[in-house]
Design a protein around this motif. Structure first.
Motif, PDB file in Angstrom:
ATOM      1  N   LYS A  39      48.846  46.071  36.629  1.00  0.00           N
ATOM      2  CA  LYS A  39      49.539  45.395  37.724  1.00  0.00           C
ATOM      3  C   LYS A  39      48.510  45.017  38.778  1.00  0.00           C
ATOM      4  CE  LYS A  39      53.214  46.342  41.026  1.00  0.00           C
ATOM      5  NZ  LYS A  39      54.192  47.353  41.439  1.00  0.00           N
ATOM      6  N   THR A  41      47.894  42.609  42.373  1.00  0.00           N
ATOM      7  CA  THR A  41      48.469  41.820  43.462  1.00  0.00           C
ATOM      8  C   THR A  41      47.417  40.853  43.969  1.00  0.00           C
ATOM      9  OG1 THR A  41      49.865  43.684  44.104  1.00  0.00           O
ATOM     10  CG2 THR A  41      49.589  41.928  45.710  1.00  0.00           C
ATOM     11  N   LEU A  43      46.748  38.046  46.912  1.00  0.00           N
ATOM     12  CA  LEU A  43      47.194  37.533  48.205  1.00  0.00           C
ATOM     13  C   LEU A  43      46.155  36.583  48.766  1.00  0.00           C
ATOM     14  CD1 LEU A  43      48.359  40.935  49.717  1.00  0.00           C
ATOM     15  CD2 LEU A  43      49.793  39.182  48.672  1.00  0.00           C
ATOM     16  N   PRO A  49      51.057  33.481  45.632  1.00  0.00           N
ATOM     17  CA  PRO A  49      50.660  34.873  45.839  1.00  0.00           C
ATOM     18  C   PRO A  49      51.730  35.807  45.290  1.00  0.00           C
ATOM     19  CG  PRO A  49      51.316  33.859  47.919  1.00  0.00           C
ATOM     20  CD  PRO A  49      51.320  32.786  46.876  1.00  0.00           C
ATOM     21  N   GLY A  50      51.310  36.955  44.825  1.00  0.00           N
ATOM     22  CA  GLY A  50      52.287  37.905  44.311  1.00  0.00           C
ATOM     23  C   GLY A  50      51.677  38.886  43.334  1.00  0.00           C
ATOM     24  N   VAL A  51      52.564  39.510  42.559  1.00  0.00           N
ATOM     25  CA  VAL A  51      52.177  40.533  41.589  1.00  0.00           C
ATOM     26  C   VAL A  51      52.112  39.900  40.204  1.00  0.00           C
ATOM     27  CG1 VAL A  51      52.849  42.718  40.531  1.00  0.00           C
ATOM     28  CG2 VAL A  51      53.230  42.347  42.980  1.00  0.00           C
ATOM     29  N   TYR A  53      50.766  40.709  35.942  1.00  0.00           N
ATOM     30  CA  TYR A  53      50.402  41.726  34.948  1.00  0.00           C
ATOM     31  C   TYR A  53      49.372  41.122  34.018  1.00  0.00           C
ATOM     32  CZ  TYR A  53      54.252  44.373  36.775  1.00  0.00           C
ATOM     33  OH  TYR A  53      55.071  45.078  37.612  1.00  0.00           O
ATOM     34  N   ALA A  67      47.563  33.121  39.947  1.00  0.00           N
ATOM     35  CA  ALA A  67      48.174  32.869  41.255  1.00  0.00           C
ATOM     36  C   ALA A  67      47.990  31.421  41.716  1.00  0.00           C
ATOM     37  CB  ALA A  67      47.587  33.819  42.285  1.00  0.00           C
TER      38      ALA A  67
END
Length: 70
Positions: A39, A41, A43, A49-51, A53, A67
Protein backbone atom coordinates in the motif's frame (compact mmCIF):
# COMPACT_ATOMS: atom_id res chain seq x y z
CA UNK A 1 -18.54 -17.90 -1.80
CA UNK A 2 -16.07 -19.76 0.45
CA UNK A 3 -16.44 -17.62 3.57
CA UNK A 4 -13.67 -16.17 5.65
CA UNK A 5 -10.23 -17.73 5.60
CA UNK A 6 -7.67 -16.98 8.32
CA UNK A 7 -4.43 -15.88 6.65
CA UNK A 8 -2.26 -14.98 9.61
CA UNK A 9 1.26 -16.42 9.44
CA UNK A 10 0.40 -18.65 6.48
CA UNK A 11 3.00 -19.19 3.77
CA UNK A 12 1.98 -18.44 0.17
CA UNK A 13 1.98 -22.10 -0.95
CA UNK A 14 -0.12 -23.16 2.03
CA UNK A 15 -2.60 -20.38 1.37
CA UNK A 16 -2.96 -21.43 -2.26
CA UNK A 17 -3.68 -25.03 -1.23
CA UNK A 18 -6.28 -23.98 1.33
CA UNK A 19 -8.07 -21.73 -1.16
CA UNK A 20 -7.92 -24.26 -3.97
CA UNK A 21 -9.42 -26.96 -1.74
CA UNK A 22 -12.26 -24.64 -0.72
CA UNK A 23 -12.92 -23.61 -4.33
CA UNK A 24 -12.98 -27.18 -5.69
CA UNK A 25 -16.61 -27.40 -4.63
CA UNK A 26 -17.47 -24.59 -7.08
CA UNK A 27 -14.72 -24.62 -9.73
CA UNK A 28 -13.13 -27.57 -11.53
CA UNK A 29 -9.33 -27.50 -11.11
CA UNK A 30 -9.07 -24.01 -9.60
CA UNK A 31 -5.80 -22.20 -10.25
CA UNK A 32 -4.57 -19.05 -8.59
CA UNK A 33 -1.51 -16.96 -8.16
CA UNK A 34 -0.89 -14.79 -5.10
CA UNK A 35 1.13 -11.64 -5.56
CA UNK A 36 2.13 -9.61 -2.49
CA UNK A 37 1.12 -5.98 -2.76
CA UNK A 38 2.28 -2.87 -0.93
CA UNK A 39 0.00 0.00 0.00
CA UNK A 40 1.50 3.30 -1.16
CA UNK A 41 0.12 6.81 -0.69
CA UNK A 42 1.03 9.42 -3.31
CA UNK A 43 0.36 13.07 -2.49
CA UNK A 44 1.39 16.38 -4.00
CA UNK A 45 1.26 17.69 -7.55
CA UNK A 46 -0.20 14.67 -9.32
CA UNK A 47 -3.51 14.28 -11.16
CA UNK A 48 -4.91 11.53 -8.91
CA UNK A 49 -3.41 11.70 -5.41
CA UNK A 50 -4.38 8.80 -3.21
CA UNK A 51 -3.66 5.24 -2.15
CA UNK A 52 -2.35 2.69 -4.65
CA UNK A 53 -1.38 -0.97 -4.37
CA UNK A 54 1.85 -1.95 -6.06
CA UNK A 55 3.62 -5.28 -6.48
CA UNK A 56 6.87 -6.24 -4.77
CA UNK A 57 9.03 -5.25 -7.72
CA UNK A 58 7.44 -1.80 -8.26
CA UNK A 59 9.55 1.34 -8.20
CA UNK A 60 8.80 4.84 -6.94
CA UNK A 61 8.30 5.93 -10.53
CA UNK A 62 5.52 3.31 -10.83
CA UNK A 63 3.72 4.88 -7.86
CA UNK A 64 4.03 8.36 -9.36
CA UNK A 65 2.82 7.10 -12.74
CA UNK A 66 -0.20 5.43 -11.09
CA UNK A 67 -1.12 8.81 -9.61
CA UNK A 68 -0.81 10.56 -12.96
CA UNK A 69 2.41 12.39 -12.20
CA UNK A 70 4.57 14.06 -14.79
Amino acid sequence: LIGRVKLNNMQRDSLILVLQNKLKEYIKDPYMEIIPMHKVTVLGRVYKPGVFYLSDNARISDAVASAGGN
